[in-house]
Design a protein around this motif. Structure first.
Motif, PDB file in Angstrom:
ATOM      1  N   CYS A  68      56.307  13.292 -30.798  1.00  0.00           N
ATOM      2  CA  CYS A  68      57.092  13.141 -32.030  1.00  0.00           C
ATOM      3  C   CYS A  68      57.945  11.867 -32.021  1.00  0.00           C
ATOM      4  O   CYS A  68      58.574  11.527 -33.016  1.00  0.00           O
ATOM      5  N   HIS A  69      57.938  11.183 -30.881  1.00  0.00           N
ATOM      6  CA  HIS A  69      58.786  10.007 -30.692  1.00  0.00           C
ATOM      7  C   HIS A  69      58.243   9.328 -29.445  1.00  0.00           C
ATOM      8  O   HIS A  69      57.595   9.976 -28.625  1.00  0.00           O
ATOM      9  N   SER A  99      57.768   7.831 -38.751  1.00  0.00           N
ATOM     10  CA  SER A  99      56.322   7.714 -38.928  1.00  0.00           C
ATOM     11  C   SER A  99      55.563   8.974 -38.519  1.00  0.00           C
ATOM     12  O   SER A  99      54.412   9.156 -38.873  1.00  0.00           O
ATOM     13  N   LYS A 100      56.225   9.846 -37.761  1.00  0.00           N
ATOM     14  CA  LYS A 100      55.554  11.041 -37.250  1.00  0.00           C
ATOM     15  C   LYS A 100      55.903  12.297 -38.044  1.00  0.00           C
ATOM     16  O   LYS A 100      55.320  13.353 -37.836  1.00  0.00           O
ATOM     17  N   GLU A 103      53.133  14.046 -40.170  1.00  0.00           N
ATOM     18  CA  GLU A 103      52.121  14.636 -39.292  1.00  0.00           C
ATOM     19  C   GLU A 103      52.609  15.935 -38.662  1.00  0.00           C
ATOM     20  O   GLU A 103      51.871  16.915 -38.584  1.00  0.00           O
TER      21      GLU A 103
END
Length: 111
Positions: A68-69, A99-100, A103
């Motif tokens: 996630c990072h 950006s995640k 998702e």
């Protein structure tokens, strides 16, 4: 010898001179710490002498872990809240890259 051994549903992590079993379902998240990686469960933190990248590659592909990072991999099945910038796993708070976010929402909804 390898300090971390991963099988289908568990990993064994070296703690002092012993290998300690951790069920993958008990792992909340993994955190990069230079050449090491911290493995968080509800009640304690284990230090794996392996990078986050190397450890996450070893996890079974069907296991519900998500990067996630750049420094964190979370167990999707243990997420309790998703904010704009953070993911919460009970009392733990982990940063979430912008950006995640999309998702992670898709993946959590599929579970």
């Amino acid at each position: 010898g390898d300090t971390v051994q991963v099988t289908q549903d568990r990993l064994f992590i070296k703690v002092k001179d012993r290998l300690v079993r951790l069920m993958l379902t008990d792992i909340l998240y993994l955190e990069a710490d230079d050449y090491y990686c911290k493995v968080y469960t509800e009640d304690r933190v284990y230090l794996a002498t392996k990078t986050l990248k190397k450890l996450s590659v070893q996890l079974p592909p069907e296991a519900p872990f998500f990067r996630c990072h750049r420094s964190y991999v979370v167990n999707l099945s243990r997420i309790t809240e998703i904010g704009d910038l953070y993911i919460f796993l009970d009392k733990h708070k982990v940063p979430l890259s912008r950006s995640k976010r999309a998702e992670v929402l898709v993946l959590v909804n599929k579970m």
